[in-house]
Design a protein around this motif. Structure first.
Motif, short mmCIF file in Angstrom:
data_model
loop_
_atom_site.label_atom_id
_atom_site.label_comp_id
_atom_site.label_asym_id
_atom_site.label_seq_id
_atom_site.Cartn_x
_atom_site.Cartn_y
_atom_site.Cartn_z
N ARG A 198 166.81 -33.32 -9.51
CA ARG A 198 167.85 -34.22 -9.85
C ARG A 198 169.07 -33.68 -9.15
O ARG A 198 170.02 -34.49 -9.04
CB ARG A 198 168.29 -33.52 -11.48
CG ARG A 198 166.96 -33.96 -12.33
CD ARG A 198 167.48 -33.96 -13.98
NE ARG A 198 166.48 -34.40 -14.94
CZ ARG A 198 166.60 -34.59 -16.12
NH1 ARG A 198 167.84 -33.94 -16.45
NH2 ARG A 198 165.70 -35.13 -16.80
N TRP A 249 171.53 -28.66 -25.42
CA TRP A 249 171.52 -30.19 -25.28
C TRP A 249 172.85 -30.74 -24.68
O TRP A 249 174.12 -30.62 -25.24
CB TRP A 249 171.16 -30.92 -26.41
CG TRP A 249 170.94 -32.40 -26.24
CD1 TRP A 249 171.66 -33.47 -26.77
CD2 TRP A 249 169.91 -32.98 -25.92
NE1 TRP A 249 171.33 -34.53 -26.45
CE2 TRP A 249 170.03 -34.36 -25.84
CE3 TRP A 249 168.64 -32.63 -25.28
CZ2 TRP A 249 169.14 -35.23 -25.51
CZ3 TRP A 249 167.77 -33.39 -24.79
CH2 TRP A 249 167.74 -34.86 -25.01
N HIS A 250 172.82 -31.14 -23.45
CA HIS A 250 173.96 -31.89 -22.86
C HIS A 250 175.21 -31.00 -22.64
O HIS A 250 176.27 -31.40 -23.03
CB HIS A 250 174.24 -33.23 -23.37
CG HIS A 250 173.15 -34.06 -23.04
ND1 HIS A 250 173.23 -35.42 -23.62
CD2 HIS A 250 171.97 -33.99 -22.36
CE1 HIS A 250 171.79 -35.94 -23.45
NE2 HIS A 250 171.31 -35.32 -22.44
N ILE A 259 170.57 -27.99 -20.52
CA ILE A 259 170.35 -29.44 -19.88
C ILE A 259 171.81 -30.06 -20.01
O ILE A 259 172.41 -30.12 -21.00
CB ILE A 259 169.50 -30.32 -21.03
CG1 ILE A 259 168.30 -29.74 -20.99
CG2 ILE A 259 169.52 -31.65 -20.34
CD1 ILE A 259 167.17 -30.41 -21.98
N GLY A 260 172.40 -29.78 -18.87
CA GLY A 260 173.72 -30.40 -18.57
C GLY A 260 174.40 -29.37 -17.51
O GLY A 260 173.78 -29.21 -16.53
N GLN A 282 172.06 -33.13 -16.55
CA GLN A 282 171.74 -34.15 -17.47
C GLN A 282 171.12 -35.32 -16.74
O GLN A 282 171.61 -35.87 -15.61
CB GLN A 282 172.95 -34.40 -18.40
CG GLN A 282 172.97 -35.51 -19.45
CD GLN A 282 174.10 -35.59 -20.15
OE1 GLN A 282 174.76 -34.81 -20.24
NE2 GLN A 282 173.97 -36.69 -20.66
N ALA A 283 170.43 -35.90 -17.06
CA ALA A 283 169.69 -37.46 -16.49
C ALA A 283 170.87 -38.66 -16.92
O ALA A 283 171.81 -38.58 -17.73
CB ALA A 283 168.54 -37.93 -17.20
N ASP A 287 162.68 -37.72 -18.55
CA ASP A 287 163.99 -37.81 -19.37
C ASP A 287 164.11 -36.64 -20.20
O ASP A 287 163.35 -35.51 -20.20
CB ASP A 287 163.91 -39.24 -20.39
CG ASP A 287 162.78 -38.84 -21.54
OD1 ASP A 287 162.53 -37.92 -21.71
OD2 ASP A 287 162.53 -39.87 -22.00
N ASP A 288 165.26 -36.43 -20.44
CA ASP A 288 165.83 -34.98 -21.08
C ASP A 288 165.05 -34.68 -22.23
O ASP A 288 164.70 -33.33 -22.41
CB ASP A 288 167.21 -35.20 -21.47
CG ASP A 288 168.13 -35.29 -20.28
OD1 ASP A 288 167.84 -35.05 -19.27
OD2 ASP A 288 169.53 -35.58 -20.42
N THR A 289 164.67 -35.51 -23.14
CA THR A 289 163.45 -35.09 -24.22
C THR A 289 162.32 -34.52 -23.78
O THR A 289 161.78 -33.84 -24.36
CB THR A 289 163.45 -36.29 -25.39
OG1 THR A 289 162.93 -37.38 -24.39
CG2 THR A 289 164.75 -36.61 -25.77
N LEU A 315 161.95 -32.86 -21.20
CA LEU A 315 162.30 -31.34 -20.70
C LEU A 315 161.77 -30.41 -21.89
O LEU A 315 161.74 -29.23 -21.76
CB LEU A 315 163.47 -31.22 -20.04
CG LEU A 315 163.99 -32.00 -18.98
CD1 LEU A 315 165.35 -31.69 -18.55
CD2 LEU A 315 163.02 -31.88 -18.07
#
Length: 654
Positions: free
Chosen positions: A48, A533-534, A565-566, A583-584, A593-595, A597
């Protein structure tokens, strides 16, 4: 992979400059230690951050393959795209496809690579996979200076080659002595195809173009006739739809255009039969290539056929509407120095709508009519005007007869088969005093990327290098155009002109992928993770996250880590217990995708900032003002396993 306490962290971990190399080596160690989940997190993070680096992309592909993931083939493709000329990456991609039974993909890409590999002498592994996929692969040829060189893989006692001049149709016999051969073609300005006698297809590497484009002699009629030129290679259903839309539009246009279709040796009986049925149409002509010439030389054959005409180059995966030809021609002749014009499109690169430089879904017939009628009305009323661009996009490009005569055809001698050829033509025209415009009063639908498949990435890399050498400033000016976006005003007015209640026409947002599992089971991980998350640096929750990371780092064992993630600050990195991934992006460009991960990282719980939502079933905690990191972490550690839904967690200790 679990880390040492922060006080024992290596210097590479603390240094942003050295950290990525350390993370790559740590991911390899995790895979070797039997923790593919840890390894995949590290590889995905690097992919990424550095999408053009082959090493992490290849590691990610190897991990996914070892896990039996259906994404392994796509991962090997992305690794190869980082360096399409690398034979090791080529072989790994083809081997992955072969193992998955995707023989058609192997054969198509191997055909594109064979000349390069035969010339380098490292073709044995490629040849074996090509033949395993059903490709005959008799040999290959290539241009070397003013000569044609080549290799026959199974020459036999007395091989016989046929050399065909694609300009004039003359054919010559060549008798090579042995497997490798070299000869000078009969004249220096041909486009040559080379085939084994009796073979249906030319050798990979054909055609070989030797002559650069030249200006045409003589005077041109005024006004020039107009020909719509459509090269065809497979894709019957899209080609039928395209040609049907063109033929349906002809009565609405005063230009009296003719349609010239070129079958580039597709080898599809259904397509050949359909073309034969069209030849009876009074405004349709069909040319059939004896051998596959590729996009550039197929177009050049058509340009020679209709010399002295304005030529509307049209991809076979487009759809048109109404008096589109007349409106494009009006834009072309709005000034005598305009060499070419292209319309709006859902997939037109610099002329894309609604977002510049980004493809959107192909509109259906009703939506195309709405978009094209709106564009025409706005232009007719003076609300939009044509905009000059560095170069037009060749999916639908009307070229002035005078400019074609002044600078010649596309350059098949320097550029291979397809991609970038219209940019080169436009920049040659610009050097001769011409300019190019987007015709904002026309909209043409375009699917994109149909004919070339994976070969596209190889041709883009090859031809981009030629363009960079010829026009060092072009790509910077193109990026500046994307950034400044002189078409923004016209695009905004076109967006506002949609019908009430119908939503934004052609909106180019991809539907989010559902959080489907990409593994048969969660990959093994060395620890349980708490996911953030994010996460955003500077958010109100950032201090709470840092406090939590320091509590995790203070533990005596390394059975718990944070998955961020972020964004991750250097203070977070310094705790030594953070695995951080950007973050994707919003357009679905990430492979995982992030989920996904959360499964990769064996996450037991996800911490959310206020306002965020999680599209998957897992235990979540919101980081509101009342969140106390020490109290929550202690309670989480003490909770019995049954009290915490470990949907994604491994079975190890917390």
């Amino acid at each position: 992979m679990a880390s040492a306490p922060a006080t024992a962290l290596p210097s590479a971990w603390r240094s942003p400059r050295l950290r990525d190399d350390f993370l790559l080596s740590r991911a390899v160690e995790a895979l070797q230690a039997g923790f593919p989940g840890d390894a995949l997190l590290g590889a995905e993070a690097l992919c990424r951050r550095h999408p053009d680096l082959p090493a992490p992309a290849l590691l990610r592909a190897v991990i996914l393959q070892s896990l039996g993931s259906p994404l392994a083939g796509a991962a090997f493709l992305r690794a190869w795209r980082c360096d399409p000329h690398d034979p090791d990456l080529q072989d790994k991609l083809l081997a992955a496809w072969l193992a998955a039974g995707e023989h058609a993909k192997v054969a198509a890409l191997a055909q594109s690579l064979l000349a390069q590999r035969c010339k380098a002498g490292n073709h044995a592994s490629l040849l074996a996979m090509a033949r395993a996929a059903g490709l005959a692969a008799p040999g290959a040829c290539w241009r070397e200076g003013d000569a044609i060189e080549g290799l026959l893989c199974d020459p036999g006692p007395s091989p016989r080659l046929l050399l065909r001049d694609e300009h004039g149709g003359q054919q010559y016999e060549v008798r090579p002595e042995g497997a490798r051969f070299r000869f000078t073609p009969p004249h220096p300005d041909g486009v040559w195809s080379l085939a084994l006698a009796g073979a249906a297809d030319a050798l990979p590497g054909s055609p070989l173009a030797f002559a650069a484009p030249r200006p045409a002699a003589g005077t041109l009629p005024a006004p020039a006739p107009l020909t719509v030129l459509v090269p065809l290679y497979r894709g019957l259903e899209q080609a039928r739809a395209c040609v049907a839309s063109v033929l349906a539009s002809l009565p609405a246009n005063r230009a009296g255009a003719r349609l010239l279709l070129i079958d580039d040796a597709s080898g599809e009986p259904a397509l050949s039969s359909w073309l034969a049925s069209l030849e009876a149409h009074e405004r349709v002509s069909v040319l059939r290539n004896r051998y596959n010439l590729g996009f550039i030389e197929s177009v050049n054959r058509g340009l020679r056929q209709c010399a002295g005409h304005d030529v509307l180059l049209l991809n076979a995966d487009t759809l048109v509407h109404g008096d589109w030809i007349d409106r494009l021609r009006a834009a072309l002749y709005r000034a005598p120095d305009i060499a070419s014009v292209s319309p709006w499109s859902n997939n037109g690169e610099i002329s894309s709508f609604p977002d510049i430089g980004r493809a959107a879904p192909v509109p259906g017939a009703a939506r195309l009519r709405l978009l094209d009628d709106s564009a025409a009305a706005l232009h007719r009323d003076g609300a939009t005007a044509d905009v000059e661009v560095p170069a037009c996009c060749g999916f639908a490009m009307l070229m002035r007869a005078g400019a074609l005569a002044a600078i010649g055809t596309l350059d098949g001698a320097a550029l291979e088969r397809g991609y970038g050829e219209e940019v080169d033509w436009c920049l040659r025209a610009r050097a001769a005093g011409y300019r190019h415009c987007v015709a904002t009063g026309v909209f043409v639908a375009h699917a994109g990327g149909v004919s070339f498949g994976a070969e596209k990435h190889l041709r883009v890399r090859q031809n981009r290098a030629v363009l960079l050498a010829r026009y060092p400033d072009y790509y910077s000016s193109y990026q500046r155009f994307l950034r400044d976006d002189p078409l923004a005003g016209a695009r905004a007015r076109a967006g506002r002109a949609r019908r009430p209640g119908r939503g934004r026409p052609g909106r180019g947002r991809r539907a989010p992928r559902p959080p489907a599992p990409v593994f048969a089971g969660a990959p093994a991980s060395s620890c349980t993770r708490i996911a953030l998350w994010h996460h955003r640096i500077g958010s109100p929750q950032a201090a709470q996250v840092l406090a939590l990371a320091r509590l995790v780092a203070a533990r005596a064992d390394d059975s718990v880590r944070l998955l961020v993630i972020g964004e991750a600050s250097e203070l977070l990195w310094a705790t030594g217990v953070v695995d951080a991934l950007p973050q994707a992006g919003p357009h679905g460009d990430a492979l995982l995708d992030d989920t996904a991960l959360l499964a990769v990282g064996a996450c037991a719980v996800v911490l959310l900032c206020d306002g965020d939502d999680l599209p998957v079933d897992i235990d979540t905690v919101r980081l509101g003002p009342a969140f106390d990191a020490r109290y929550w972490f202690s309670a989480w550690l003490d909770a019995p396993a049954a009290a915490a839904p470990l949907r994604y967690a491994h079975n190890g200790a917390r």
